[in-house]
Write a protein that holds these residues in place. Structure first.
Motif, PDB file in Angstrom:
ATOM      1  N   VAL A 164      23.184  -8.785  44.571  1.00 42.67           N
ATOM      2  CA  VAL A 164      22.447  -8.100  43.505  1.00 42.67           C
ATOM      3  C   VAL A 164      21.465  -9.038  42.822  1.00 42.67           C
ATOM      4  CG1 VAL A 164      22.738  -7.074  41.197  1.00 42.67           C
ATOM      5  CG2 VAL A 164      24.128  -6.271  43.094  1.00 42.67           C
ATOM      6  N   ARG A 165      21.759 -10.339  42.842  1.00 38.95           N
ATOM      7  CA  ARG A 165      20.864 -11.302  42.175  1.00 38.95           C
ATOM      8  C   ARG A 165      19.444 -11.214  42.720  1.00 38.95           C
ATOM      9  NH1 ARG A 165      23.121 -13.687  46.397  1.00 38.95           N
ATOM     10  NH2 ARG A 165      22.055 -15.381  47.495  1.00 38.95           N
ATOM     11  N   ASN A 166      19.305 -10.806  43.984  1.00 37.93           N
ATOM     12  CA  ASN A 166      17.974 -10.712  44.580  1.00 37.93           C
ATOM     13  C   ASN A 166      17.112  -9.661  43.891  1.00 37.93           C
ATOM     14  OD1 ASN A 166      18.615 -12.698  46.459  1.00 37.93           O
ATOM     15  ND2 ASN A 166      19.376 -11.223  47.948  1.00 37.93           N
ATOM     16  N   ALA A 167      17.768  -8.648  43.323  1.00 39.64           N
ATOM     17  CA  ALA A 167      17.016  -7.627  42.588  1.00 39.64           C
ATOM     18  C   ALA A 167      16.333  -8.237  41.368  1.00 39.64           C
ATOM     19  CB  ALA A 167      17.937  -6.489  42.173  1.00 39.64           C
ATOM     20  N   PHE A 168      17.007  -9.173  40.720  1.00 40.76           N
ATOM     21  CA  PHE A 168      16.413  -9.835  39.551  1.00 40.76           C
ATOM     22  C   PHE A 168      15.271 -10.760  39.977  1.00 40.76           C
ATOM     23  CE2 PHE A 168      20.727  -8.704  38.272  1.00 40.76           C
ATOM     24  CZ  PHE A 168      20.476  -8.052  37.075  1.00 40.76           C
ATOM     25  N   TYR A 169      15.425 -11.421  41.131  1.00 40.12           N
ATOM     26  CA  TYR A 169      14.308 -12.192  41.660  1.00 40.12           C
ATOM     27  C   TYR A 169      13.102 -11.277  41.870  1.00 40.12           C
ATOM     28  CZ  TYR A 169      17.723 -15.849  42.935  1.00 40.12           C
ATOM     29  OH  TYR A 169      18.689 -16.815  42.919  1.00 40.12           O
ATOM     30  N   GLY A 170      13.384 -10.088  42.421  1.00 38.35           N
ATOM     31  CA  GLY A 170      12.303  -9.153  42.720  1.00 38.35           C
ATOM     32  C   GLY A 170      11.525  -8.727  41.493  1.00 38.35           C
ATOM     33  N   LEU A 171      12.220  -8.561  40.374  1.00 38.71           N
ATOM     34  CA  LEU A 171      11.548  -8.164  39.139  1.00 38.71           C
ATOM     35  C   LEU A 171      10.525  -9.216  38.711  1.00 38.71           C
ATOM     36  CD1 LEU A 171      14.563  -6.755  37.081  1.00 38.71           C
ATOM     37  CD2 LEU A 171      12.737  -5.447  38.186  1.00 38.71           C
ATOM     38  N   ARG A 172      10.908 -10.478  38.831  1.00 41.30           N
ATOM     39  CA  ARG A 172       9.983 -11.557  38.438  1.00 41.30           C
ATOM     40  C   ARG A 172       8.881 -11.737  39.471  1.00 41.30           C
ATOM     41  NH1 ARG A 172       6.710 -13.448  36.180  1.00 41.30           N
ATOM     42  NH2 ARG A 172       6.484 -15.539  35.296  1.00 41.30           N
ATOM     43  N   LEU A 173       9.249 -11.685  40.742  1.00 38.56           N
ATOM     44  CA  LEU A 173       8.257 -11.893  41.794  1.00 38.56           C
ATOM     45  C   LEU A 173       7.226 -10.774  41.833  1.00 38.56           C
ATOM     46  CD1 LEU A 173      10.468 -13.248  44.715  1.00 38.56           C
ATOM     47  CD2 LEU A 173       8.749 -14.507  43.407  1.00 38.56           C
ATOM     48  N   SER A 174       7.609  -9.581  41.436  1.00 40.38           N
ATOM     49  CA  SER A 174       6.641  -8.472  41.435  1.00 40.38           C
ATOM     50  C   SER A 174       5.480  -8.771  40.498  1.00 40.38           C
ATOM     51  CB  SER A 174       7.331  -7.170  41.028  1.00 40.38           C
ATOM     52  OG  SER A 174       7.770  -7.232  39.675  1.00 40.38           O
ATOM     53  N   GLN A 175       5.751  -9.497  39.416  1.00 39.63           N
ATOM     54  CA  GLN A 175       4.694  -9.873  38.482  1.00 39.63           C
ATOM     55  C   GLN A 175       3.878 -11.047  39.012  1.00 39.63           C
ATOM     56  OE1 GLN A 175       6.680 -10.744  34.807  1.00 39.63           O
ATOM     57  NE2 GLN A 175       7.283  -8.633  34.420  1.00 39.63           N
ATOM     58  N   VAL A 176       4.563 -12.017  39.590  1.00 39.25           N
ATOM     59  CA  VAL A 176       3.876 -13.226  40.056  1.00 39.25           C
ATOM     60  C   VAL A 176       3.018 -12.942  41.286  1.00 39.25           C
ATOM     61  CG1 VAL A 176       4.231 -15.538  40.998  1.00 39.25           C
ATOM     62  CG2 VAL A 176       5.633 -14.742  39.098  1.00 39.25           C
ATOM     63  N   LEU A 177       3.567 -12.199  42.256  1.00 36.43           N
ATOM     64  CA  LEU A 177       2.850 -11.958  43.512  1.00 36.43           C
ATOM     65  C   LEU A 177       1.855 -10.808  43.406  1.00 36.43           C
ATOM     66  CD1 LEU A 177       5.841 -12.304  46.011  1.00 36.43           C
ATOM     67  CD2 LEU A 177       4.165 -14.050  45.354  1.00 36.43           C
ATOM     68  N   ALA A 178       2.212  -9.759  42.641  1.00 36.75           N
ATOM     69  CA  ALA A 178       1.345  -8.581  42.480  1.00 36.75           C
ATOM     70  C   ALA A 178       0.842  -8.067  43.828  1.00 36.75           C
ATOM     71  CB  ALA A 178       0.175  -8.911  41.551  1.00 36.75           C
ATOM     72  N   LEU A 179       1.760  -7.805  44.738  1.00 35.87           N
ATOM     73  CA  LEU A 179       1.402  -7.352  46.079  1.00 35.87           C
ATOM     74  C   LEU A 179       0.995  -5.880  46.076  1.00 35.87           C
ATOM     75  CD1 LEU A 179       4.338  -9.014  48.055  1.00 35.87           C
ATOM     76  CD2 LEU A 179       1.959  -9.795  47.956  1.00 35.87           C
ATOM     77  N   PRO A 180       0.172  -5.460  47.042  1.00 37.84           N
ATOM     78  CA  PRO A 180      -0.171  -4.039  47.163  1.00 37.84           C
ATOM     79  C   PRO A 180       1.082  -3.191  47.387  1.00 37.84           C
ATOM     80  CG  PRO A 180      -1.623  -5.384  48.511  1.00 37.84           C
ATOM     81  CD  PRO A 180      -0.546  -6.295  48.023  1.00 37.84           C
ATOM     82  N   ARG A 181       1.071  -1.964  46.933  1.00 44.03           N
ATOM     83  CA  ARG A 181       2.246  -1.097  47.025  1.00 44.03           C
ATOM     84  C   ARG A 181       2.713  -0.910  48.460  1.00 44.03           C
ATOM     85  NH1 ARG A 181       3.760   1.683  42.550  1.00 44.03           N
ATOM     86  NH2 ARG A 181       2.362   1.584  40.739  1.00 44.03           N
ATOM     87  N   ALA A 182       1.790  -0.842  49.397  1.00 39.23           N
ATOM     88  CA  ALA A 182       2.160  -0.614  50.794  1.00 39.23           C
ATOM     89  C   ALA A 182       2.935  -1.791  51.383  1.00 39.23           C
ATOM     90  CB  ALA A 182       0.910  -0.346  51.629  1.00 39.23           C
ATOM     91  N   VAL A 183       2.746  -2.982  50.812  1.00 35.68           N
ATOM     92  CA  VAL A 183       3.376  -4.185  51.356  1.00 35.68           C
ATOM     93  C   VAL A 183       4.739  -4.453  50.721  1.00 35.68           C
ATOM     94  CG1 VAL A 183       3.078  -6.694  51.662  1.00 35.68           C
ATOM     95  CG2 VAL A 183       1.111  -5.168  51.815  1.00 35.68           C
ATOM     96  N   ARG A 184       4.963  -3.942  49.529  1.00 36.48           N
ATOM     97  CA  ARG A 184       6.157  -4.292  48.766  1.00 36.48           C
ATOM     98  C   ARG A 184       7.475  -3.974  49.479  1.00 36.48           C
ATOM     99  NH1 ARG A 184       4.257  -2.315  42.698  1.00 36.48           N
ATOM    100  NH2 ARG A 184       2.447  -3.727  42.564  1.00 36.48           N
ATOM    101  N   PRO A 185       7.630  -2.806  50.140  1.00 34.96           N
ATOM    102  CA  PRO A 185       8.904  -2.543  50.824  1.00 34.96           C
ATOM    103  C   PRO A 185       9.227  -3.568  51.896  1.00 34.96           C
ATOM    104  CG  PRO A 185       7.647  -0.516  50.584  1.00 34.96           C
ATOM    105  CD  PRO A 185       6.732  -1.636  50.197  1.00 34.96           C
ATOM    106  N   PHE A 186       8.208  -4.071  52.589  1.00 32.12           N
ATOM    107  CA  PHE A 186       8.429  -5.076  53.628  1.00 32.12           C
ATOM    108  C   PHE A 186       8.713  -6.448  53.007  1.00 32.12           C
ATOM    109  CE2 PHE A 186       5.566  -1.820  55.280  1.00 32.12           C
ATOM    110  CZ  PHE A 186       6.260  -1.413  56.413  1.00 32.12           C
ATOM    111  N   ALA A 187       7.997  -6.771  51.923  1.00 34.26           N
ATOM    112  CA  ALA A 187       8.217  -8.052  51.247  1.00 34.26           C
ATOM    113  C   ALA A 187       9.601  -8.115  50.612  1.00 34.26           C
ATOM    114  CB  ALA A 187       7.145  -8.264  50.186  1.00 34.26           C
ATOM    115  N   ALA A 188      10.144  -6.960  50.220  1.00 35.35           N
ATOM    116  CA  ALA A 188      11.456  -6.937  49.571  1.00 35.35           C
ATOM    117  C   ALA A 188      12.548  -7.518  50.460  1.00 35.35           C
ATOM    118  CB  ALA A 188      11.818  -5.501  49.186  1.00 35.35           C
TER     119      ALA A 188
END
Length: 260
Positions: free
Chosen positions: A92-116
């Motif tokens: 579950v800790r990876n979900a918290f990483y994802g919250l922070r990384l979503s702001q830092v990386l700001a990836l396009p929506r189409a790429v986010r499911p693969f980056a997750a």
């Protein structure tokens, strides 16, 4: 726009880091940690999982701590559902990483499911250590790709050659991942509070290791953060940060901006 501005303001004074240096650091982490897939392949095969089950775990789960917790619990004779639940909560800790990384990386929506799929300890540490968004994206991508390929390849080789490799403790493969992550984490512990949280987490994790099931001490170590913050608040008291100078005020404002 607000996230972009915050990131720019926070890192405006940090020197530029060449792309080549980012790639070099990311490759170093990916290769060092990826090789520990040997240990997982051997451990998984030794716990009774088939070659296919072992490889699917690395392909789809791809979070070493959870994978080791799962096969470790199974090897100890634990219930499969209990083992899976422990591995899930550890991941579950990876979900918290994802919250922070979503702001830092700001990836396009189409790429986010693969980056997750690549949001793990090592990619988060490398990305968050970079001075710019471009460097963070490069660090995340190179670390994730290198680690994913090597982890799955060495998992396969470890499962196939479990008998030939023998005791993984003798090779030290099981310690490669944690050692690299600690090496990345240490330079990021700049304040006294951060060091106190890290120190208490180590004491909790190691102290509870002999008495709790596999994976649970890591979750218990997370209690270090609220404990230290509570103690810090009690020490300062109401309005305790006042009169401590502009440095503390600026640091608090910076942290609030990062959390937005």
């Amino acid at each position: 726009m607000a996230e972009h501005t915050a990131l720019t303001d926070i890192r405006a004074e940090v020197p530029h880091k060449p792309d080549r240096a980012v790639v070099r650091d990311a490759l170093g982490v990916g290769v060092a940690v990826g090789l520990s897939g040997f240990a997982f392949g051997v451990t998984s095969a030794g716990s009774g999982l088939t070659l296919a089950q072992t490889c699917v775990l690395s392909l789809l789960v791809f979070t070493g701590a959870s994978q080791f917790a799962l096969v470790g619990a199974l090897a100890a004779g634990g219930n499969p559902f209990t083992a899976a639940a422990g591995a899930f909560f550890l991941g579950v800790r990876n979900a918290f990483y994802g919250l922070r990384l979503s702001q830092v990386l700001a990836l396009p929506r189409a790429v986010r499911p693969f980056a997750a799929q690549w949001v793990i300890d090592e990619t988060a540490a490398v990305a968050l250590a970079q001075p710019t968004r471009r460097a963070a994206r490069i660090g995340f991508t190179v670390t994730g790709l290198t680690l994913y390929v090597l982890w799955n390849l060495t998992t396969l080789l470890g499962a196939l050659g479990a008998e030939a490799i023998g005791d993984t403790d003798a090779w030290g493969l099981d310690a490669a991942g944690p050692a690299v992550f600690l090496a990345l984490l240490a330079p990021m512990l700049r304040s006294t509070t951060e060091r106190a949280v890290a120190g208490l987490a180590v004491l909790l994790g190691l102290g509870l290791l002999p008495v709790l099931p596999a994976g649970v001490p890591v979750l218990a170590a997370a209690l270090a953060a609220p404990a230290v913050l509570w103690a810090e608040g009690r020490r300062k008291g109401p309005g305790g940060t006042r009169g401590r100078g502009s440095t503390a005020t600026a640091d608090a404002a910076r942290r609030r901006e990062e959390d937005r």
